[in-house]
Every structure is written in C-alpha cells, then in structure tokens.
Write a protein that holds these residues in place. Structure first.
Motif, PDB file in Angstrom:
ATOM      1  N   THR A   2       0.890  -1.215  -0.101  1.00 61.56           N
ATOM      2  CA  THR A   2       0.014  -0.144  -0.254  1.00 61.56           C
ATOM      3  C   THR A   2       0.883   1.276  -0.081  1.00 61.56           C
ATOM      4  N   THR A   3       1.890   1.081   0.720  1.00 59.00           N
ATOM      5  CA  THR A   3       2.966   2.224   0.773  1.00 59.00           C
ATOM      6  C   THR A   3       3.328   2.691  -0.625  1.00 59.00           C
ATOM      7  N   THR A   4       3.999   1.567  -1.130  1.00 59.10           N
ATOM      8  CA  THR A   4       4.409   1.779  -2.520  1.00 59.10           C
ATOM      9  C   THR A   4       3.440   2.255  -3.629  1.00 59.10           C
ATOM     10  N   THR A   5       2.256   1.672  -3.308  1.00 58.07           N
ATOM     11  CA  THR A   5       1.215   2.240  -4.376  1.00 58.07           C
ATOM     12  C   THR A   5       0.993   3.853  -4.201  1.00 58.07           C
ATOM     13  N   ASN A   6       0.942   4.315  -2.516  1.00 59.53           N
ATOM     14  CA  ASN A   6       0.759   5.654  -2.341  1.00 59.53           C
ATOM     15  C   ASN A   6       1.755   6.299  -2.825  1.00 59.53           C
ATOM     16  N   LEU A   7       2.909   6.078  -2.715  1.00 65.63           N
ATOM     17  CA  LEU A   7       4.083   6.771  -3.258  1.00 65.63           C
ATOM     18  C   LEU A   7       3.972   7.115  -4.861  1.00 65.63           C
ATOM     19  N   ARG A   9       1.512   6.873  -6.728  1.00 64.27           N
ATOM     20  CA  ARG A   9       0.319   7.837  -6.831  1.00 64.27           C
ATOM     21  C   ARG A   9       0.447   9.254  -6.553  1.00 64.27           C
ATOM     22  N   ALA A  10       1.089   9.234  -5.669  1.00 65.93           N
ATOM     23  CA  ALA A  10       1.784  10.653  -5.299  1.00 65.93           C
ATOM     24  C   ALA A  10       2.726  11.391  -6.199  1.00 65.93           C
ATOM     25  N   GLU A  11       3.707  10.497  -6.505  1.00 69.19           N
ATOM     26  CA  GLU A  11       4.421  11.101  -7.710  1.00 69.19           C
ATOM     27  C   GLU A  11       3.812  11.227  -9.220  1.00 69.19           C
ATOM     28  N   THR A  85       7.685  15.966   0.872  1.00 62.74           N
ATOM     29  CA  THR A  85       7.841  14.597   0.646  1.00 62.74           C
ATOM     30  C   THR A  85       8.409  13.762   1.700  1.00 62.74           C
TER      31      THR A  85
END
Length: 253
Positions: A2-7, A9-11, A85
């Motif tokens: 989830t953390t990787t996906t959020n990162l 998505r944020a980028e 960030t």
C-alpha cells in the motif's frame, strides 16, 4: 504494498499537476514526427529510406524528455515540495525511487509512441519504400525507443537530484545534448574517438541512427555493438541517478 502504491500515486499526481509536463510531452511527440515527415518528403535518392532513418529525429524527443525529468525533480527543491515529501517519507530513498519509476514509465510510453509514430509517418510519406519490420535490427530501431526513452528519464531525474536547480540542470542538459556532443567531433585527432563514447550517441547507436548523426564525417568502427551501447548508456544514467539519491539522502532538502 500500500505504501508503494501511495508513493507512486503521489508522484504521478505531482508530475501532472502543472501544465509544463503536458507541454513537454506534446513537444517531445510532435517534434520528432514533424522532422521525420519533412525528412522523408524532401529526401533525395542519395539518402536511403530505411527503418533506422525513420528514427533520426528521436533525439529531439529524448532531449525534451530529459528536460521534463529535470523539471519534475529540480522544481521540487525550488518550490519546497521535496521537503514535504521527505517529512512524509523520512527514509527518502523510496520516494526518490518512486519518482524515477513514474517518470521513466512515462518516458517508456513516450518512446514507443515516438518510435512507432515516426516509422508509421515515414511509411505514409513514402509508401513505396522498403520500411517493413523484417529483422531484429528493424524492431530494435522502433521498439527500442521505449528502452532508450526510459533510460533517458532516469538520467534526467539523476541530474535534477544532483543539481537541484531547474535553471542549472536545464542549462547542463541542453548544452551537453545540443552543443557538447557535436563539438567533440571536431577536436583534432581524438574527436571522432571521444564521440564514440558520448552517452546520447550511444543511444543513437542502439536504435541505428548513430552513423547518420555524425553527418559526413567518417567515424571509426564502433567499439561496442548495439546492445553494448545500450548497456553503456544505461550504466551512465543509473550512475547519475544513484549519485543523486546518495547525495539527496544525506543532505538537507
């Protein structure tokens, strides 16, 4: 996960939150295609219509992608968003890797569009030319643009991390790609040999446009094959990115 996906998505959101990336992508797509159409419309019989020659203008798109990658990275230091960030991701490295993944993925898609678009447009301009993708070298010229653009994006992110200044980063990138690599050719005695090791010439060699890029000057035999040149170009780009990550992880944002 989830953390990787959020990162990621944020980028992605940060990358496309302003108009500059959209303009860069439009120019990176239209400039090579426009030049390709003009080249094949005006080319005389002394210039062969080959699949490799359909990619002669791809370097223009790569340069604009390099600009986009530097803008996407260095502007965050200029505007202070990189500090925010790093407050959210104190270890820093995952956020920087996520940025490289997003920008390079965009670069890969752009490279494929430019590669196949230039080839298809050349075929439309000269329908009688032998431009079929009949060999591995032909496919490498067109499909390989995805790899070359991806690697270029990684180099741009690395330059942005190292220099942290939009103006300085763009100056270095444009002077290198538009001036320095060409000027090297004219250094007496060693110029042609040095040119064989210029990184963006290496990218041209991989897609089959390296010899034409040198113009009428006769280059010595290439020291590396196409895949060797791709590896060389990738090694330089990854080294730039790794150095940028190393320094950014250890100094203030």
């Amino acid at each position: 996960m989830t953390t990787t996906t959020n990162l990621l998505r944020a980028e992605r959101i940060k990358l496309f939150s302003t108009r500059a990336p959209w303009w860069c992508l439009a120019i990176a797509f239209l400039a090579p295609l426009g030049f390709t159409a003009l080249f094949f419309a005006l080319a005389g019989p002394e210039i062969p219509a080959t699949v490799g020659n359909t990619q002669l203008a791809s370097g223009n798109g790569r340069t604009v992608l390099l600009v986009l990658a530097i803008l996407a990275t260095a502007s965050e230091f200029n505007w202070g968003t990189m500090r925010l960030t790093f407050q959210a991701v104190p270890s820093r490295v995952p956020a920087l890797v996520a940025k490289a993944v997003v920008v390079s993925a965009v670069g890969a898609v752009l490279g494929l569009v430019v590669g196949f678009g230039s080839w298809g447009l050349a075929y439309l301009v000269q329908p009688d030319a032998d431009l079929g993708l009949n060999s591995g070298a032909d496919w490498r010229s067109v499909l390989g643009q995805g790899l070359v653009f991806l690697i270029t994006a990684i180099a741009g992110v690395g330059v942005g991390l190292l220099l942290r200044s939009v103006a300085f980063g763009l100056t270095v990138a444009l002077v290198w790609t538009q001036v320095l690599e060409g000027v090297v050719l004219f250094i007496p005695g060693v110029g042609k040999h040095l040119y064989q090791w210029m990184p963006f010439h290496a990218a041209d060699e991989f897609v089959g446009a390296g010899g034409f890029a040198a113009g009428p000057l006769q280059l010595p035999d290439a020291p590396l094959g196409p895949w060797g040149y791709l590896g060389y170009f990738a090694a330089i780009s990854v080294a730039l990115f790794a150095a940028g990550v190393f320094l950014t992880a250890r100094r203030d944002a």
